[in-house]
Design an enzyme around this catalytic site. Structure first.
Site, PDB file in Angstrom:
ATOM      1  N   ASP A  31       0.877  -1.181   0.000  1.00 54.42           N
ATOM      2  CA  ASP A  31       0.000   0.000   0.000  1.00 54.42           C
ATOM      3  C   ASP A  31       0.911   1.226   0.000  1.00 54.42           C
ATOM      4  OD1 ASP A  31      -1.709   2.112   0.605  1.00 54.42           O
ATOM      5  OD2 ASP A  31      -2.148   1.415   2.648  1.00 54.42           O
ATOM      6  N   VAL A  75      -7.246   4.933  -5.378  1.00 51.38           N
ATOM      7  CA  VAL A  75      -7.484   3.486  -5.310  1.00 51.38           C
ATOM      8  C   VAL A  75      -7.414   2.980  -3.867  1.00 51.38           C
ATOM      9  CG1 VAL A  75      -5.081   2.740  -5.739  1.00 51.38           C
ATOM     10  CG2 VAL A  75      -6.992   1.292  -6.462  1.00 51.38           C
ATOM     11  N   ASP A  76      -6.646   3.683  -3.022  1.00 52.96           N
ATOM     12  CA  ASP A  76      -6.585   3.290  -1.603  1.00 52.96           C
ATOM     13  C   ASP A  76      -7.956   3.455  -0.951  1.00 52.96           C
ATOM     14  OD1 ASP A  76      -6.401   6.104  -1.820  1.00 52.96           O
ATOM     15  OD2 ASP A  76      -5.042   6.314  -0.104  1.00 52.96           O
ATOM     16  N   ASP A  87      -9.601   7.117   6.649  1.00 56.14           N
ATOM     17  CA  ASP A  87      -8.184   6.776   6.484  1.00 56.14           C
ATOM     18  C   ASP A  87      -7.358   7.986   6.905  1.00 56.14           C
ATOM     19  OD1 ASP A  87      -5.639   6.047   5.691  1.00 56.14           O
ATOM     20  OD2 ASP A  87      -6.311   5.065   3.856  1.00 56.14           O
TER      21      ASP A  87
HETATM   22  N1  LIG Z   1       7.098   6.530  11.760  1.00 51.45           N
HETATM   23  C1  LIG Z   1       6.241   7.375  11.188  1.00 51.45           C
HETATM   24  N2  LIG Z   1       6.657   8.174  10.180  1.00 51.45           N
HETATM   25  C2  LIG Z   1       5.807   9.048   9.597  1.00 51.45           C
HETATM   26  N3  LIG Z   1       4.530   9.198   9.977  1.00 51.45           N
HETATM   27  C3  LIG Z   1       4.072   8.437  10.973  1.00 51.45           C
HETATM   28  C4  LIG Z   1       4.884   7.488  11.613  1.00 51.45           C
HETATM   29  N4  LIG Z   1       4.134   6.865  12.549  1.00 51.45           N
HETATM   30  C5  LIG Z   1       2.913   7.407  12.494  1.00 51.45           C
HETATM   31  N5  LIG Z   1       2.875   8.375  11.562  1.00 51.45           N
HETATM   32  C6  LIG Z   1       1.697   9.188  11.270  1.00 51.45           C
HETATM   33  O1  LIG Z   1       1.050   8.499  10.222  1.00 51.45           O
HETATM   34  C7  LIG Z   1       0.688   9.407   9.196  1.00 51.45           C
HETATM   35  C8  LIG Z   1       0.846   8.709   7.875  1.00 51.45           C
HETATM   36  O2  LIG Z   1      -0.037   7.630   7.879  1.00 51.45           O
HETATM   37  P1  LIG Z   1      -0.113   6.643   6.654  1.00 51.45           P
HETATM   38  O3  LIG Z   1      -1.399   5.940   6.825  1.00 51.45           O
HETATM   39  O4  LIG Z   1       1.100   5.831   6.518  1.00 51.45           O
HETATM   40  O5  LIG Z   1      -0.183   7.709   5.468  1.00 51.45           O
HETATM   41  P2  LIG Z   1      -0.043   7.550   3.918  1.00 51.45           P
HETATM   42  O6  LIG Z   1      -1.000   6.457   3.519  1.00 51.45           O
HETATM   43  O7  LIG Z   1      -0.454   8.881   3.416  1.00 51.45           O
HETATM   44  O8  LIG Z   1       1.376   7.227   3.596  1.00 51.45           O
HETATM   45  C9  LIG Z   1       1.605  10.592   9.313  1.00 51.45           C
HETATM   46  O9  LIG Z   1       0.932  11.759   8.906  1.00 51.45           O
HETATM   47  C10 LIG Z   1       1.946  10.608  10.797  1.00 51.45           C
HETATM   48  O10 LIG Z   1       1.083  11.482  11.494  1.00 51.45           O
HETATM   49  C1  LIG Z   2      -6.631  11.512  -0.984  1.00 54.82           C
HETATM   50  C2  LIG Z   2      -5.306  10.770  -1.107  1.00 54.82           C
HETATM   51  C3  LIG Z   2      -4.199  11.792  -1.337  1.00 54.82           C
HETATM   52  C4  LIG Z   2      -5.038  10.020   0.206  1.00 54.82           C
HETATM   53  O1  LIG Z   2      -3.744   9.464   0.149  1.00 54.82           O
HETATM   54  P1  LIG Z   2      -2.845   9.197   1.447  1.00 54.82           P
HETATM   55  O2  LIG Z   2      -3.194  10.205   2.485  1.00 54.82           O
HETATM   56  O3  LIG Z   2      -3.228   7.803   1.936  1.00 54.82           O
HETATM   57  O4  LIG Z   2      -1.441   9.229   1.004  1.00 54.82           O
HETATM   58  C5  LIG Z   2      -5.367   9.694  -2.251  1.00 54.82           C
HETATM   59  O5  LIG Z   2      -6.449   8.837  -2.046  1.00 54.82           O
HETATM   60  C6  LIG Z   2      -5.483  10.343  -3.612  1.00 54.82           C
HETATM   61  O6  LIG Z   2      -4.513  10.786  -4.172  1.00 54.82           O
HETATM   62  N1  LIG Z   2      -6.738  10.397  -4.150  1.00 54.82           N
HETATM   63  C7  LIG Z   2      -7.025  10.945  -5.450  1.00 54.82           C
HETATM   64  C8  LIG Z   2      -8.072  11.998  -5.373  1.00 54.82           C
HETATM   65  C9  LIG Z   2      -9.440  11.501  -4.893  1.00 54.82           C
HETATM   66  O7  LIG Z   2      -9.561  10.448  -4.242  1.00 54.82           O
HETATM   67  O8  LIG Z   2     -10.432  12.193  -5.208  1.00 54.82           O
HETATM   68  K   LIG Z   3      -5.402   8.731   3.630  1.00 49.86           K
END
Ligand SMILES: Nc1ncnc2c1ncn2[C@@H]1O[C@H](COP(=O)(O)OP(=O)(O)O)[C@@H](O)[C@H]1O
Ligand SMILES: CC(C)(COP(=O)(O)O)[C@@H](O)C(=O)NCCC(=O)O
Ligand SMILES: [K+]
Length: 269
Positions: free
Chosen positions: A14, A113-114, A134
């Site tokens: 992911d 897609v997530d 999320d």
């Molecule tokens: N070790 C870490 N490094 C970075 N962010 C972390 C960590 N642990 C928890 N977080 C938190 O998790 C968030 C990112 O969550 P995550 O679900 O992995 O995001 P994304 O899907 O956008 O990559 C960050 O904004 C931060 O607040």
């Molecule tokens: C909204 C998001 C940035 C979330 O991504 P994440 O925070 O998990 O990195 C991602 O789902 C994305 O790029 N979406 C495309 C735009 C939309 O869903 O409308």
């Molecule tokens: K997200």
């Protein structure tokens, strides 16, 4: 030889904007999981080299990916999978309908897609409706009513909101010490640390109340929280609604996508 080297496994990935989360599954069991933070690496090749180390010689037979990162990341993952495991990485896509769920976007191709995979995974939970939250780089809130995705909301995540304050104010440049008391802060750090989680919780609460008030889907609704900040936010919501933290909801969606017949020949879901 490591234990992992003995198992023939599926690698699920992911790719988010802050972290790449992964797990290795074999015979419907998670054998190993982990994450890597993009900012710790110079780019995709360096991060993927580290992922190969973490996999400790596992016999990876298939690679499934959800990615909302730039296209170059997908290219790098595909090359890496071929080199390391001699397999093609398969990337999930958003289709108008999958696993019995209708997408809520007018143009499904622009939905992350997530989000779609998390909604599909949420459809397996017994409820009239589910609010899927999320809590990652962005916080996304998606509404699933019966088998209809109603669309959702996108706001900056905790770290991004803090970065905005840091960047564009003179006196609110703090390193938060996140608080989930909901109490008013009595200094700048605690005002931010309490305020930002409360803001996200307020959004979830508002979406939840609006959906219940709107009715139509029955009254048994659940909230599923996933993403890096999910454990933090649960405390602010749990006394108001039925809320569950699901660690890998997006990866659960990948498992489901693979186990279901493909819709409309569009690939993985
Ligand atoms: N070790 C870490 N490094 C970075 N962010 C972390 C960590 N642990 C928890 N977080 C938190 O998790 C968030 C990112 O969550 P995550 O679900 O992995 O995001 P994304 O899907 O956008 O990559 C960050 O904004 C931060 O607040
Ligand atoms: C909204 C998001 C940035 C979330 O991504 P994440 O925070 O998990 O990195 C991602 O789902 C994305 O790029 N979406 C495309 C735009 C939309 O869903 O409308
Ligand atoms: K997200």
């Amino acid at each position: 030889m490591s234990d992992l080297a003995l198992c023939r496994a599926q690698l699920q990935i992911d790719v988010g904007n802050t972290r790449l989360k992964w797990r290795l599954c074999s015979q419907n069991e998670v054998k190993a999981r982990g994450f890597l933070v993009w900012s710790d690496f110079s780019g995709p090749p360096e991060l993927l080299a580290q992922l190969a180390v973490a996999l400790a010689g596992a016999a990876v037979e298939s690679v499934l990916v959800s990615s909302v990162a730039a296209a170059e990341v997908a290219v790098a993952i595909d090359q890496w999978a071929r080199q390391c495991f001699d397999v093609e990485a398969r990337f999930a896509v958003v289709s108008p309908r999958a696993a019995g769920v209708d997408v809520g976007y007018d143009n499904p191709a622009v939905l992350g897609v997530d989000r779609w995979l998390a909604v599909l995974a949420a459809s397996a939970y017994q409820a009239d409706g589910v609010v899927v939250v999320d809590c990652g780089s962005a916080v996304t809130v998606d509404v699933l009513c019966g088998s209809q995705h109603r669309g959702g909301y996108i706001v900056p995540g905790l770290r991004l909101m803090n970065a905005a304050l840091f960047q564009d104010t003179a006196r609110v440049r703090v390193v938060p010490d996140w608080q989930v008391s909901g109490l008013p802060g009595r200094d700048t750090v605690s005002a931010v640390s309490s305020g930002l989680p409360l803001m996200v919780a307020g959004l979830v609460n508002e979406v939840w109340s609006r959906q219940l008030a709107q009715g139509g889907g029955g009254q048994h609704w659940k909230v599923l929280l996933t993403g890096g900040d999910a454990p933090l936010l649960v405390a602010l919501l749990a006394d108001k609604m039925e809320v569950l933290v699901v660690e890998d909801l997006v990866l659960d969606g990948l498992s489901l996508a693979e186990s279901r017949p493909l819709d409309r020949g569009q690939g993985l879901i």
